[in-house]
Motif scaffolding. Structure first.
Motif, PDB file in Angstrom:
ATOM      1  N   PRO A   5       0.807  -1.225   0.000  1.00  0.00           N
ATOM      2  CA  PRO A   5       0.000   0.000   0.000  1.00  0.00           C
ATOM      3  C   PRO A   5       0.841   1.277   0.000  1.00  0.00           C
ATOM      4  CG  PRO A   5      -0.907  -1.596   1.534  1.00  0.00           C
ATOM      5  CD  PRO A   5       0.439  -2.115   1.117  1.00  0.00           C
ATOM      6  N   VAL A   9       0.859   4.012  -3.004  1.00  0.00           N
ATOM      7  CA  VAL A   9       0.575   5.434  -2.762  1.00  0.00           C
ATOM      8  C   VAL A   9       1.613   6.299  -3.477  1.00  0.00           C
ATOM      9  CG1 VAL A   9       0.612   7.242  -0.992  1.00  0.00           C
ATOM     10  CG2 VAL A   9      -0.693   5.155  -0.613  1.00  0.00           C
ATOM     11  N   ALA A 264      -6.222  -3.096   0.609  1.00  0.00           N
ATOM     12  CA  ALA A 264      -7.115  -2.125  -0.029  1.00  0.00           C
ATOM     13  C   ALA A 264      -7.568  -1.075   0.981  1.00  0.00           C
ATOM     14  CB  ALA A 264      -8.320  -2.846  -0.633  1.00  0.00           C
ATOM     15  N   ASP A 265      -7.870  -1.508   2.189  1.00  0.00           N
ATOM     16  CA  ASP A 265      -8.269  -0.554   3.235  1.00  0.00           C
ATOM     17  C   ASP A 265      -7.116   0.388   3.578  1.00  0.00           C
ATOM     18  OD1 ASP A 265     -10.723  -1.773   3.324  1.00  0.00           O
ATOM     19  OD2 ASP A 265     -10.333  -2.921   5.154  1.00  0.00           O
ATOM     20  N   LEU A 267      -4.619   1.229   1.620  1.00  0.00           N
ATOM     21  CA  LEU A 267      -4.403   2.111   0.481  1.00  0.00           C
ATOM     22  C   LEU A 267      -5.370   3.291   0.514  1.00  0.00           C
ATOM     23  CD1 LEU A 267      -2.913   2.637  -2.169  1.00  0.00           C
ATOM     24  CD2 LEU A 267      -4.554   1.122  -3.302  1.00  0.00           C
ATOM     25  N   ALA A 268      -6.607   3.023   0.900  1.00  0.00           N
ATOM     26  CA  ALA A 268      -7.612   4.085   0.963  1.00  0.00           C
ATOM     27  C   ALA A 268      -7.264   5.142   2.006  1.00  0.00           C
ATOM     28  CB  ALA A 268      -8.981   3.488   1.264  1.00  0.00           C
ATOM     29  N   GLN A 269      -6.414   4.769   2.985  1.00  0.00           N
ATOM     30  CA  GLN A 269      -6.023   5.708   4.032  1.00  0.00           C
ATOM     31  C   GLN A 269      -4.579   6.194   3.872  1.00  0.00           C
ATOM     32  OE1 GLN A 269      -7.301   4.750   8.099  1.00  0.00           O
ATOM     33  NE2 GLN A 269      -8.564   3.102   7.274  1.00  0.00           N
ATOM     34  N   PHE A 288      -3.412   4.555   8.244  1.00  0.00           N
ATOM     35  CA  PHE A 288      -3.972   3.237   8.527  1.00  0.00           C
ATOM     36  C   PHE A 288      -3.488   2.682   9.862  1.00  0.00           C
ATOM     37  CE2 PHE A 288      -4.434  -1.427   7.924  1.00  0.00           C
ATOM     38  CZ  PHE A 288      -5.801  -1.437   7.735  1.00  0.00           C
TER      39      PHE A 288
END
Length: 337
Positions: A5, A9, A264-265, A267-269, A288
């Motif tokens: 992640p 980014v 995925a979680d 990466l979203a943060q 995260f």
């Protein structure tokens, strides 16, 4: 070390700033950064001059810039080759790829010193000038060709611990996907569109090694490091010390799917940042770490059952798990008896 992640980014952050731009000046200040490139730092900087960035790729923890106009002389490469090459970047323990205006100030909140830039510039580069730069600057690219005349973006490779590296490399075909040669042995990662969960489960089921050890094996599945292995195993309710061949296929599938979901979680943060070393191209940290359920939470209550999270030594690092939700090999064996 940054995991999938965090590297993704960086890849996503670099792309809009560098795609379609040409290298007008290249600098490689550290021979350690160029240690995998036999001709050395000066030769790498010269090779980069004039390259056009046509893509920014990633597999697992490896990042690369796809370059046009700078072919490599590699044995077995045909004259009909399209000339594409890659600048492979590995961030190591503390590497950062930071973007700023070539005429701008220092990276935000970074200690600075004066260094000569560019060092080992390409022949077409402008004369060297002194600019304020991060004290751990190891290499830099000045990229022109932006929407405004004279618009130049600088990409800086900052690496405090110097475990990171750059390496020019040709592309090779691996199962229908073009990747740089140094990345050819790396398995597809859970974020790859062609990632095959069932195929990874078959590999895991055939191994006697601990399932966590296999998750960290980049030839089995790439991009997973200690943080996300622990988080995936916690989500799947599987102890990392269990031999993979003793787990059912549904349990192994839960582990692999959990790895994909947790990354995925993350990466979203913006990834997981515990200190100022893991940042995006603007120097910003990810958040995260606030959502971790196992890693680094020794003694804190498990979010599922309230049992204190335990810590154990594993492969010269630490593993974090819930003793109740994730039964170890001995506990599981005793329950079956």
């Amino acid at each position: 070390m940054p995991e999938l992640p965090e590297v993704e980014v960086v890849r996503a952050g670099l792309a809009p700033h560098v795609l379609g731009r040409r290298v007008v000046s290249a600098a490689v200040h550290s021979e350690r950064t160029a240690r995998r490139f036999e001709p050395g730092a000066q030769a790498m900087a010269s090779w980069l001059g004039g390259a056009v960035v046509t893509g920014v790729g990633r597999r697992g923890k490896y990042l690369w810039l796809e370059l046009d106009g700078v072919p490599l002389s590699v044995p077995g490469r045909s004259e009909e080759d399209d000339g594409r090459s890659a600048l492979v970047v590995h961030l190591g323990m503390s590497g950062q790829m930071l973007v700023r205006s070539a005429a701008g100030g220092p990276v935000a909140d970074a200690p600075v010193s004066e260094v000569p830039v560019p060092v080992g510039a390409a022949p077409a580069a402008p004369p060297a000038e002194r600019v304020t730069a991060h004290r751990h600057l190891r290499a830099a690219l000045d990229l022109g060709g932006g929407p405004e005349p004279g618009d130049v973006v600088r990409v800086e490779f900052v690496d405090q611990r110097t475990f990171g590296w750059w390496l020019p490399a040709p592309f090779v075909d691996v199962d229908g996907t073009a990747v740089p040669a140094p990345v050819a042995h790396i398995a597809r990662d859970p974020m790859d569109p062609r990632f095959d969960v069932a195929a990874v489960v078959r590999v895991l089921k055939s191994k006697r090694s601990e399932v966590k050890r296999l998750l960290l094996d980049q030839t089995v599945v790439s991009g997973i490091g200690n943080i996300y292995a622990d988080e995936a195993l916690w989500r799947a309710r599987v102890h990392g010390g269990r031999p993979a061949n003793t787990l059912t296929r549904p349990a192994l599938t839960r582990v692999v799917e959990a790895a994909r979901a947790v990354m995925a979680d993350a990466l979203a943060q913006g990834g997981t940042s515990f200190d100022a070393l893991y940042v995006n191209v603007n120097g910003q940290s990810g958040y995260f770490s606030r959502s971790l359920n196992a890693y680094g939470r020794t003694g804190e209550p498990c979010e599922r059952c309230g049992t204190p999270i335990a810590r154990a030594q594993f492969m010269n690092r630490s593993s974090y798990f819930c003793p109740r939700c994730q039964r170890g090999p001995r506990a599981e064996q005793g329950r079956r008896q």
